[in-house]
Write a protein that holds these residues in place. Structure first.
Motif, PDB file in Angstrom:
ATOM      1  N   MET A  42      41.768  39.969  37.867  1.00  0.00           N
ATOM      2  CA  MET A  42      42.606  40.642  38.856  1.00  0.00           C
ATOM      3  C   MET A  42      44.089  40.492  38.496  1.00  0.00           C
ATOM      4  O   MET A  42      44.863  41.442  38.620  1.00  0.00           O
ATOM      5  CB  MET A  42      42.329  40.102  40.254  1.00  0.00           C
ATOM      6  CG  MET A  42      40.988  40.554  40.816  1.00  0.00           C
ATOM      7  SD  MET A  42      40.600  39.841  42.418  1.00  0.00           S
ATOM      8  CE  MET A  42      41.901  40.497  43.415  1.00  0.00           C
ATOM      9  N   GLN A  43      44.481  39.300  38.030  1.00  0.00           N
ATOM     10  CA  GLN A  43      45.863  39.080  37.636  1.00  0.00           C
ATOM     11  C   GLN A  43      46.232  39.946  36.439  1.00  0.00           C
ATOM     12  O   GLN A  43      47.315  40.518  36.379  1.00  0.00           O
ATOM     13  CB  GLN A  43      46.112  37.600  37.315  1.00  0.00           C
ATOM     14  CG  GLN A  43      47.555  37.289  36.977  1.00  0.00           C
ATOM     15  CD  GLN A  43      48.500  37.597  38.121  1.00  0.00           C
ATOM     16  OE1 GLN A  43      48.263  37.215  39.266  1.00  0.00           O
ATOM     17  NE2 GLN A  43      49.578  38.306  37.837  1.00  0.00           N
ATOM     18  N   HIS A  44      45.307  40.066  35.495  1.00  0.00           N
ATOM     19  CA  HIS A  44      45.550  40.902  34.323  1.00  0.00           C
ATOM     20  C   HIS A  44      45.746  42.363  34.739  1.00  0.00           C
ATOM     21  O   HIS A  44      46.663  43.036  34.249  1.00  0.00           O
ATOM     22  CB  HIS A  44      44.397  40.788  33.329  1.00  0.00           C
ATOM     23  CG  HIS A  44      44.522  41.692  32.149  1.00  0.00           C
ATOM     24  ND1 HIS A  44      45.447  41.489  31.159  1.00  0.00           N
ATOM     25  CD2 HIS A  44      43.854  42.815  31.811  1.00  0.00           C
ATOM     26  CE1 HIS A  44      45.343  42.449  30.265  1.00  0.00           C
ATOM     27  NE2 HIS A  44      44.381  43.266  30.631  1.00  0.00           N
ATOM     28  N   GLU A  45      44.907  42.844  35.642  1.00  0.00           N
ATOM     29  CA  GLU A  45      45.046  44.224  36.128  1.00  0.00           C
ATOM     30  C   GLU A  45      46.392  44.423  36.823  1.00  0.00           C
ATOM     31  O   GLU A  45      47.057  45.442  36.629  1.00  0.00           O
ATOM     32  CB  GLU A  45      43.897  44.572  37.064  1.00  0.00           C
ATOM     33  CG  GLU A  45      42.571  44.745  36.340  1.00  0.00           C
ATOM     34  CD  GLU A  45      41.399  44.972  37.281  1.00  0.00           C
ATOM     35  OE1 GLU A  45      41.615  45.206  38.488  1.00  0.00           O
ATOM     36  OE2 GLU A  45      40.264  44.922  36.797  1.00  0.00           O
ATOM     37  N   LYS A  46      46.793  43.435  37.587  1.00  0.00           N
ATOM     38  CA  LYS A  46      48.083  43.489  38.275  1.00  0.00           C
ATOM     39  C   LYS A  46      49.231  43.528  37.258  1.00  0.00           C
ATOM     40  O   LYS A  46      50.174  44.307  37.394  1.00  0.00           O
ATOM     41  CB  LYS A  46      48.212  42.251  39.163  1.00  0.00           C
ATOM     42  CG  LYS A  46      49.155  42.354  40.305  1.00  0.00           C
ATOM     43  CD  LYS A  46      49.195  40.998  41.008  1.00  0.00           C
ATOM     44  CE  LYS A  46      49.177  41.107  42.484  1.00  0.00           C
ATOM     45  NZ  LYS A  46      49.327  39.801  43.128  1.00  0.00           N
ATOM     46  N   ASP A  47      49.137  42.683  36.234  1.00  0.00           N
ATOM     47  CA  ASP A  47      50.153  42.644  35.187  1.00  0.00           C
ATOM     48  C   ASP A  47      50.224  43.970  34.431  1.00  0.00           C
ATOM     49  O   ASP A  47      51.315  44.458  34.132  1.00  0.00           O
ATOM     50  CB  ASP A  47      49.869  41.503  34.199  1.00  0.00           C
ATOM     51  CG  ASP A  47      50.013  40.124  34.811  1.00  0.00           C
ATOM     52  OD1 ASP A  47      50.636  40.001  35.890  1.00  0.00           O
ATOM     53  OD2 ASP A  47      49.489  39.159  34.214  1.00  0.00           O
TER      54      ASP A  47
END
Length: 150
Positions: A42-47
């Motif tokens: 999820m953090q990667h998608e946000k980034d």
């Protein structure tokens, strides 16, 4: 005789309880690993969304880029699992997949936006301490034994 039986039952009870504790711990450990993976994804998608905004992609372009990347990652994952190929053949096919993906992205974004995206992604990967995408297949193969052991 009673003392021996009681001692045997107590020992079996302790072993059974220890076995249950190990199983419960293992299940808990696996679920926390999954939660960490989900959070990281999820953090990667946000980034990545932040990168898309930074270079000025509209929602339509973002969706196209995500679709191309999803297709690429699915193919790369199956290629990595394909044990019928030797390391060099797998590496060559990976490079072909990478070139194909990059060509599609450049066609959608245009040369200038593609160069911006490529630079931002390289900077992002470097900041995270990740290997260069061109080297991914080689490094993952070298770490295969480690990943199986852990």
């Amino acid at each position: 005789m009673k003392k021996i039986l009681l001692t045997a039952f107590a020992a079996m009870g302790i072993l059974f309880a220890r076995s249950q504790d190990t199983t419960m711990h293992s299940a808990h450990h696996d679920s926390s690993k999954m939660a960490q993976k989900d959070a990281a994804k999820m953090q990667h998608e946000k980034d990545m969304d932040a990168i898309y905004v930074k270079i000025g992609l509209d929602d339509s372009k973002k969706q196209q880029v995500k679709a191309i990347n999803d297709e690429f990652y699915a193919k790369a994952k199956s290629l990595k699992k394909d044990e019928s190929l030797d390391k060099d053949a797998r590496k060559e096919q990976y490079k072909t997949l990478l070139k194909d993906r990059n060509a599609k992205l450049e066609a959608i974004l245009g040369g200038e936006k593609w160069k911006e995206l490529e630079k931002e992604i390289k900077d992002y990967r470097k900041a995270k301490g990740w290997e260069d995408e061109d080297d991914m297949m080689e490094k993952k193969d070298d770490n295969k034994k480690y990943k199986k052991d852990n």
